[in-house]
Every structure is written in C-alpha cells, then in structure tokens.
Design a protein around this motif. Structure first.
Motif, PDB file in Angstrom:
ATOM      1  N   VAL A  10      77.324   8.931  88.109  1.00 46.77           N
ATOM      2  CA  VAL A  10      76.925   8.762  89.509  1.00 46.77           C
ATOM      3  C   VAL A  10      77.518   9.889  90.348  1.00 46.77           C
ATOM      4  O   VAL A  10      76.850  10.492  91.183  1.00 46.77           O
ATOM      5  N   ALA A  11      78.781  10.209  90.117  1.00 51.39           N
ATOM      6  CA  ALA A  11      79.432  11.297  90.851  1.00 51.39           C
ATOM      7  C   ALA A  11      78.810  12.651  90.503  1.00 51.39           C
ATOM      8  O   ALA A  11      78.667  13.516  91.374  1.00 51.39           O
ATOM      9  N   LEU A  12      78.424  12.837  89.246  1.00 57.11           N
ATOM     10  CA  LEU A  12      77.816  14.096  88.812  1.00 57.11           C
ATOM     11  C   LEU A  12      76.495  14.370  89.533  1.00 57.11           C
ATOM     12  O   LEU A  12      76.127  15.534  89.746  1.00 57.11           O
ATOM     13  N   MET A  13      75.815  13.317  89.924  1.00 58.14           N
ATOM     14  CA  MET A  13      74.552  13.460  90.651  1.00 58.14           C
ATOM     15  C   MET A  13      74.747  14.274  91.926  1.00 58.14           C
ATOM     16  O   MET A  13      73.844  14.972  92.376  1.00 58.14           O
ATOM     17  N   TRP A  14      75.939  14.219  92.514  1.00 59.33           N
ATOM     18  CA  TRP A  14      76.227  14.924  93.759  1.00 59.33           C
ATOM     19  C   TRP A  14      76.272  16.441  93.584  1.00 59.33           C
ATOM     20  O   TRP A  14      76.285  17.177  94.575  1.00 59.33           O
ATOM     21  N   LEU A  15      76.288  16.925  92.361  1.00 64.35           N
ATOM     22  CA  LEU A  15      76.253  18.378  92.141  1.00 64.35           C
ATOM     23  C   LEU A  15      74.936  19.003  92.609  1.00 64.35           C
ATOM     24  O   LEU A  15      74.878  20.214  92.832  1.00 64.35           O
ATOM     25  N   ALA A  16      73.911  18.200  92.760  1.00 68.67           N
ATOM     26  CA  ALA A  16      72.629  18.731  93.233  1.00 68.67           C
ATOM     27  C   ALA A  16      72.768  19.357  94.618  1.00 68.67           C
ATOM     28  O   ALA A  16      72.093  20.341  94.925  1.00 68.67           O
ATOM     29  N   LEU A  17      73.642  18.822  95.443  1.00 68.63           N
ATOM     30  CA  LEU A  17      73.815  19.337  96.807  1.00 68.63           C
ATOM     31  C   LEU A  17      74.426  20.743  96.832  1.00 68.63           C
ATOM     32  O   LEU A  17      73.826  21.656  97.415  1.00 68.63           O
ATOM     33  N   PRO A  18      75.571  20.987  96.201  1.00 66.49           N
ATOM     34  CA  PRO A  18      76.093  22.358  96.227  1.00 66.49           C
ATOM     35  C   PRO A  18      75.245  23.346  95.431  1.00 66.49           C
ATOM     36  O   PRO A  18      75.189  24.529  95.775  1.00 66.49           O
ATOM     37  N   VAL A  19      74.556  22.884  94.397  1.00 62.49           N
ATOM     38  CA  VAL A  19      73.677  23.786  93.645  1.00 62.49           C
ATOM     39  C   VAL A  19      72.521  24.242  94.526  1.00 62.49           C
ATOM     40  O   VAL A  19      72.150  25.421  94.534  1.00 62.49           O
ATOM     41  N   THR A  20      71.966  23.327  95.297  1.00 63.26           N
ATOM     42  CA  THR A  20      70.883  23.688  96.211  1.00 63.26           C
ATOM     43  C   THR A  20      71.384  24.611  97.313  1.00 63.26           C
ATOM     44  O   THR A  20      70.726  25.598  97.655  1.00 63.26           O
ATOM     45  N   LEU A  57      66.833  21.018 106.528  1.00 60.10           N
ATOM     46  CA  LEU A  57      65.876  20.025 106.052  1.00 60.10           C
ATOM     47  C   LEU A  57      66.106  19.721 104.579  1.00 60.10           C
ATOM     48  O   LEU A  57      66.199  18.556 104.176  1.00 60.10           O
ATOM     49  N   GLY A  58      66.212  20.766 103.767  1.00 62.56           N
ATOM     50  CA  GLY A  58      66.403  20.566 102.331  1.00 62.56           C
ATOM     51  C   GLY A  58      67.701  19.858 102.004  1.00 62.56           C
ATOM     52  O   GLY A  58      67.725  18.892 101.231  1.00 62.56           O
ATOM     53  N   MET A  65      69.209  11.120 100.289  1.00 60.22           N
ATOM     54  CA  MET A  65      68.824  10.550  98.996  1.00 60.22           C
ATOM     55  C   MET A  65      70.058  10.278  98.128  1.00 60.22           C
ATOM     56  O   MET A  65      70.134   9.245  97.451  1.00 60.22           O
ATOM     57  N   LEU A  66      71.028  11.192  98.158  1.00 55.78           N
ATOM     58  CA  LEU A  66      72.246  10.990  97.366  1.00 55.78           C
ATOM     59  C   LEU A  66      73.034   9.777  97.848  1.00 55.78           C
ATOM     60  O   LEU A  66      73.536   8.996  97.018  1.00 55.78           O
ATOM     61  N   VAL A  67      73.153   9.612  99.153  1.00 52.42           N
ATOM     62  CA  VAL A  67      73.863   8.434  99.678  1.00 52.42           C
ATOM     63  C   VAL A  67      73.132   7.159  99.261  1.00 52.42           C
ATOM     64  O   VAL A  67      73.757   6.209  98.762  1.00 52.42           O
ATOM     65  N   LEU A  68      71.821   7.130  99.428  1.00 50.85           N
ATOM     66  CA  LEU A  68      71.054   5.927  99.061  1.00 50.85           C
ATOM     67  C   LEU A  68      71.166   5.625  97.575  1.00 50.85           C
ATOM     68  O   LEU A  68      71.361   4.467  97.179  1.00 50.85           O
TER      69      LEU A  68
END
Length: 137
Positions: A10-20, A57-58, A65-68
C-alpha cells in the motif's frame, strides 16, 4: 515468522506521485507553455492549460486517487481480509492508468502533432467524393 506484505505494498503505491513529478521535472524546459491535456475520441487535443496547470492537474488527480485508494485498501483489509488483495490489485491498475496518462501527456507535448482542422478535413473529404463522382462520368 510470517511477513505481511500488504501494508508495504500500500505504501509502495505512493511512489507513483514522485515518479510522475520527476517525469514533469525532467522534461520541464522542453514542454511548451500551452500544453494539451484533454483529447477527443480521435486523439486530437481539445483542452489546453499552462505547464504549471498540467503539473498541478496531474499530480492533484494522482494525490486524490492515492488518498482514496490508501483508505479503501486499509479499510478493506480491516473489514474483510479476503477482499483486500483484489482491492489492492484494482488500486494498482487504476494508479497505473493515471501514471500512464500523465506520462502520455508529457510525451505528447514533447512531440506535438501537426495542427489539423476538422473543417478542412470535412471539406477535403467532401471534395474528394465530388471529384470522384465527376471522374466516373
């Protein structure tokens, strides 16, 4: 000892934010001031914003989405553990689409397509139909 991989995933999912964010940062100087961020069914841009607007926006959509998904996956784990893994898979798939959408917007704006008018496309296709009718007579 049994290791529970659920919360680290679940925590690893948050890597999408800094990668973007890194994807935008890497291409920032090459991005145009006016970026296409919305496309019609033919993949022609029909919505534009500034570079800063595209970034906000992105990242904003991804953050919401990550919080939800974080809340949903942790609630699913607590309420019905048998459903928690499918919920996590759905979260990863949706976040993958969000990441891919952001990456595609950056890539599209780095390599813009030539401008095309829908009116010109219609007139030229009508003209070709009319000219082919005259050639057959």
């Amino acid at each position: 000892m049994r290791r529970d991989w659920y919360k680290p995933l679940v925590a690893l999912m948050w890597l999408a934010l800094p990668v973007t964010a890194a994807n935008y940062w890497r291409a920032w100087d090459q991005l145009p001031q006016r970026m296409a961020v919305h496309f019609d069914a033919n993949w022609q841009p029909n919505g534009y914003t500034s570079r800063e607007g595209a970034l906000m926006l992105g990242l904003g959509i991804m953050a919401v989405m990550l919080v939800l998904f974080t809340v949903a996956t942790l609630i699913a784990r607590a309420m019905k553990p048998s459903a928690s893994w499918p919920v996590l898979v759905v979260a990863y798939v949706v976040m993958g689409f969000c990441w891919f959408g952001n990456r595609s917007i950056v890539d599209f704006n780095l390599n813009p397509q030539p401008a095309r008018s829908q009116l010109m496309g219609r007139k030229s296709s009508q003209f070709s139909v009319l000219s082919s009718q005259f050639r057959t007579k």
